[in-house]
Design a protein around this motif. Structure first.
Motif, PDB file in Angstrom:
ATOM      1  N   UNK A 190       0.841  -1.218   0.000  1.00  0.00           N
ATOM      2  CA  UNK A 190       0.000   0.000   0.000  1.00  0.00           C
ATOM      3  C   UNK A 190       0.870   1.259   0.000  1.00  0.00           C
ATOM      4  N   UNK A 191       1.894   1.238   0.857  1.00  0.00           N
ATOM      5  CA  UNK A 191       2.786   2.390   0.995  1.00  0.00           C
ATOM      6  C   UNK A 191       3.518   2.664  -0.330  1.00  0.00           C
ATOM      7  N   UNK A 192       4.057   1.612  -0.927  1.00  0.00           N
ATOM      8  CA  UNK A 192       4.801   1.761  -2.188  1.00  0.00           C
ATOM      9  C   UNK A 192       3.886   2.273  -3.309  1.00  0.00           C
ATOM     10  N   UNK A 193       2.672   1.706  -3.380  1.00  0.00           N
ATOM     11  CA  UNK A 193       1.710   2.114  -4.418  1.00  0.00           C
ATOM     12  C   UNK A 193       1.335   3.589  -4.268  1.00  0.00           C
ATOM     13  N   UNK A 194       1.016   3.969  -3.023  1.00  0.00           N
ATOM     14  CA  UNK A 194       0.602   5.354  -2.762  1.00  0.00           C
ATOM     15  C   UNK A 194       1.737   6.325  -3.065  1.00  0.00           C
ATOM     16  N   UNK A 195       2.946   5.995  -2.622  1.00  0.00           N
ATOM     17  CA  UNK A 195       4.099   6.868  -2.848  1.00  0.00           C
ATOM     18  C   UNK A 195       4.383   7.014  -4.343  1.00  0.00           C
ATOM     19  N   UNK A 196       4.224   5.915  -5.074  1.00  0.00           N
ATOM     20  CA  UNK A 196       4.455   5.933  -6.527  1.00  0.00           C
ATOM     21  C   UNK A 196       3.414   6.818  -7.223  1.00  0.00           C
TER      22      UNK A 196
END
Length: 219
Positions: A190-196
């Motif tokens: 979730x964190x990686x997707x949102x940051x991307x």
């Protein structure tokens, strides 16, 4: 059953600031001061010896930059949460402090209202920026205007936004997983997707974005 008081250690070379911070702490029921120092050299062995819960560090010490000292303490295994105090509204300091892992930032002119709150927030694992610092972080730069524009259509799922907000507040992936009842691996996704999606490449950028969009609820 009463909880043990939060053990704090003060590092500042200004006697008036030390006395003021000490008076605030002494007047509170849930916080105690276990030591103080005027320089980084004096502070380091005393912090190791007293093992405080929270260290309050002046940004500008006579022998070392407070941010450098904060980094040194953490690299040497210091478990204390670190709250920085400064005379100035300086965005660069805040960004550097967040990168290092500092949990609070209080300007000396607002310490009377905010120091104890910063200590309690840090102890709970959160992140505290006092109102003057928050205003400075969200002043109308081109970057923040671009962030605000992208905020009209974030394109995040509710879970991605929730995870990113908790990252900004200083929670670890493990703590977020516990709060949301989701696996650590899912939190990382979730964190990686949102940051991307938002093109955020560091924790400092995530924090700035969260403040700009009112996710931090700092009062």
């Amino acid at each position: 059953m009463s909880m043990d008081p939060i053990r704090t250690f003060l590092v500042d070379d200004h006697p008036v600031v030390l006395a003021g911070a000490r008076a605030l702490i002494d007047a509170s029921r849930d916080i105690t001061c276990v030591g103080e120092a005027r320089t980084g050299k004096e502070a380091t062995p005393l912090i190791e010896e007293t093992e405080p819960d929270v260290v309050i560090l002046d940004v500008s010490l006579p022998d070392i930059n407070g941010l450098v000292l904060a980094e040194q303490l953490m690299n040497n295994g210091c478990k204390a949460h670190i709250v920085m105090m400064t005379l100035y509204e300086e965005r660069t300091y805040v960004q550097q402090a967040l990168r290092v892992g500092v949990k609070g930032f209080v300007q000396k002119r607002s310490a009377g209202q905010n120091l104890l709150l910063a200590i309690r927030t840090a102890m709970l694992g959160g992140l505290f920026l006092d109102p003057p610092t928050t205003c400075e972080m969200t002043s109308s730069t081109e970057q923040n205007m671009a962030l605000s524009k992208s905020g009209n259509n974030l394109g995040l799922t509710a879970r991605e936004q929730e995870v990113l907000r908790m990252v900004a507040l200083g929670y670890s992936n493990k703590e977020i997983a516990w709060h949301t009842k989701v696996s650590v691996k899912s939190i990382e996704t979730y964190k990686a997707r949102a940051a991307e999606k938002l093109k955020l490449h560091s924790r400092a950028q995530i924090v700035r974005f969260a403040i700009t969009h009112g996710w931090m609820n700092i009062t």
